[in-house]
Scaffold this active site. Structure first.
Site, short mmCIF file in Angstrom:
data_model
loop_
_atom_site.label_atom_id
_atom_site.label_comp_id
_atom_site.label_asym_id
_atom_site.label_seq_id
_atom_site.Cartn_x
_atom_site.Cartn_y
_atom_site.Cartn_z
N HIS A 19 -3.30 6.11 3.57
CA HIS A 19 -4.15 5.06 2.99
C HIS A 19 -3.64 3.72 3.58
O HIS A 19 -4.65 2.98 4.40
CB HIS A 19 -4.02 4.97 1.73
CG HIS A 19 -5.03 4.01 0.81
ND1 HIS A 19 -4.80 2.60 0.76
CD2 HIS A 19 -6.09 4.45 0.18
CE1 HIS A 19 -5.59 2.25 0.02
NE2 HIS A 19 -6.62 3.03 -0.28
N SER A 56 -11.10 -0.31 -0.83
CA SER A 56 -9.66 -0.29 -0.09
C SER A 56 -10.01 -0.87 1.18
O SER A 56 -9.22 -1.52 1.92
CB SER A 56 -8.96 0.90 -0.01
OG SER A 56 -8.38 1.17 -1.27
N ASP A 104 0.87 -1.20 0.04
CA ASP A 104 -0.08 -0.06 0.05
C ASP A 104 1.14 1.22 -0.09
O ASP A 104 1.96 1.26 -0.65
CB ASP A 104 -0.90 -0.12 1.24
CG ASP A 104 -2.37 0.71 1.00
OD1 ASP A 104 -2.16 1.62 0.87
OD2 ASP A 104 -3.48 -0.20 0.91
#
Length: 407
Positions: A112, A276, A78
């Site tokens: 994220h 996600s 990620d």
């Protein structure tokens, strides 16, 4: 699409930052030997005490006594994972950085990867209801991208497809039992396909986001569309597929993906949405299973997760829900394989199933209660008879009553 322009994209939509007094900013200095700091540090946010709806749905109080993911390593390929967050401290291993070589994967300029990792392994903390679904698991960060799709546009840096493939192989070679890929590549790349097969051949569970471009015609998302990968779509608190969540045969199941609370770099929490953030709920469930049932292969773990889903909301839902809605408790506790549940009503909060021991205890209590009522009735009737005799017999004696002479 040519390989030269194929780029991994983080499958998260624009995050909604909670308002309120800002927490102190995270330190921006770098330790010796690590990659440079973020050019634009993320604005700090405050911690959130409220209970997130996914934790209402997935009552971790039922799961924790059974499994926490202890001893299981989950790679998060990620944007990096901030190990300094109070709920991730001590839970993030030294990883790697393929976006800015020289780092260990702990720098997250997008927020994220930190959010994804927290859904998996954030530790319980006083005054904060949020924690990860598998808080005993260890996170192996592999930094590959800062790129996201915001309002239909890609922005931010990312590695090439071949570097993304190398990231998957690196995670496998460094002990990952589960690999979470909240990253979408909208092209079938041979290097990535080969890396996925490399992981499958080495008994690693692969979980990937199904993508957020439903309104753009559901372009085929990879790695979710590859064989051996669990493709995950997103639902909201009502159990209905999120409007952005892609539909297609690559969706194996769905999990919470709107208004999801996650840890933010530094400290505090964000509310975010996107497939996600649905994928790590499935990755965390895989970690729970890998601890609780270590004899299961990666393929069996994936099959079990899909076979124990809750029903999707009604027939005719196409590929939007896959087999149904993730249920970690059923995945861990139910025995046997079985087929996925048939479509029907969806439960939006924690699916509390009866414990056999509780059922037996309740049956014993009901039997004891019935016996007590019966005994009480008999005693009450006897008491009435005694009272009547005490009242009637003295009067009979005064009136010289005698039994009728049968002769």
């Amino acid at each position: 699409m040519s390989r030269s322009i194929a780029r991994p994209v983080l499958a998260g939509l624009a995050a909604t930052v909670l308002t309120g007094a800002a927490a102190p900013a995270a330190a921006t200095g770098s330790a010796p030997g690590t990659a440079p700091t973020c050019a634009t540090p993320l604005a700090p946010v405050r911690p959130v005490a409220a209970l997130p709806w996914p934790q209402q749905r997935y009552d971790t109080g039922q799961l924790t006594p059974l499994a926490s993911g202890a001893g299981v390593t989950v790679a998060v390929v990620d944007s990096g994972v901030d190990r300094a967050h109070p709920q991730l401290a001590g839970r993030v291993l030294a990883g790697t950085d393929l976006l800015d070589p020289g780092g260990d994967g702990s720098r997250d300029c997008a927020g994220h990867g930190t959010g994804v990792a927290s859904i998996i392994a954030a530790a319980p903390r006083a005054g904060v209801a949020f924690h990860g679904l598998a808080p005993g698991a260890r996170i192996l960060p592999v930094r590959v991208s800062e790129q996201q799709v915001v309002e239909g546009r890609e922005s931010g840096r990312t590695v090439s497809a071949d570097e993304f493939a190398r990231a998957i192989r690196w995670a496998v070679d460094h002990g990952a039992d589960v690999v979470n890929l909240s990253v979408v590549l909208y092209a079938d790349d041979p290097d990535v396909r080969s890396a996925v097969q490399y992981a499958v051949d080495r008994n690693v569970v692969l979980v990937a986001a199904a993508g957020n471009l439903h309104d753009s015609g559901d372009p085929r998302p990879f790695p979710a569309a590859y064989d051996g990968v669990l493709g995950v779509g997103a639902i909201g608190a009502d159990g209905v597929r999120a409007t952005f969540s892609q539909t297609g045969p690559y969706v194996d199941l769905v999990a919470p993906g709107t208004e999801v609370l996650t840890a933010a770099p530094g400290q505090g929490h964000h509310r975010v949405e996107g497939t996600s953030y649905a994928a790590p709920f499935v990755a965390a469930t895989a970690a729970l299973l890998r601890q609780y049932r270590p004899e299961l292969t990666a393929v069996q773990v994936a099959e079990r997760i899909v076979a124990t889903v809750d029903p999707a909301p009604g027939p005719g839902h196409g590929g939007g829900y896959g087999a149904g809605v993730l249920n970690p408790y059923r995945a861990v506790t139910e025995t046997g394989g079985g087929r996925a549940a048939s479509p029907g009503a969806v439960v939006t909060l924690a699916d509390v199933r009866a414990d056999p021991a509780v059922v037996a205890r309740q049956a014993r209590r009901a039997t004891a209660r019935d016996r007590a009522l019966l005994v009480g009735t008999v005693i009450g009737a006897a008491a009435v008879v005694v009272a009547l005799l005490a009242l009637v017999l003295p009067r009979g004696a005064r009136r010289r009553w005698r039994p009728a002479d049968p002769s």
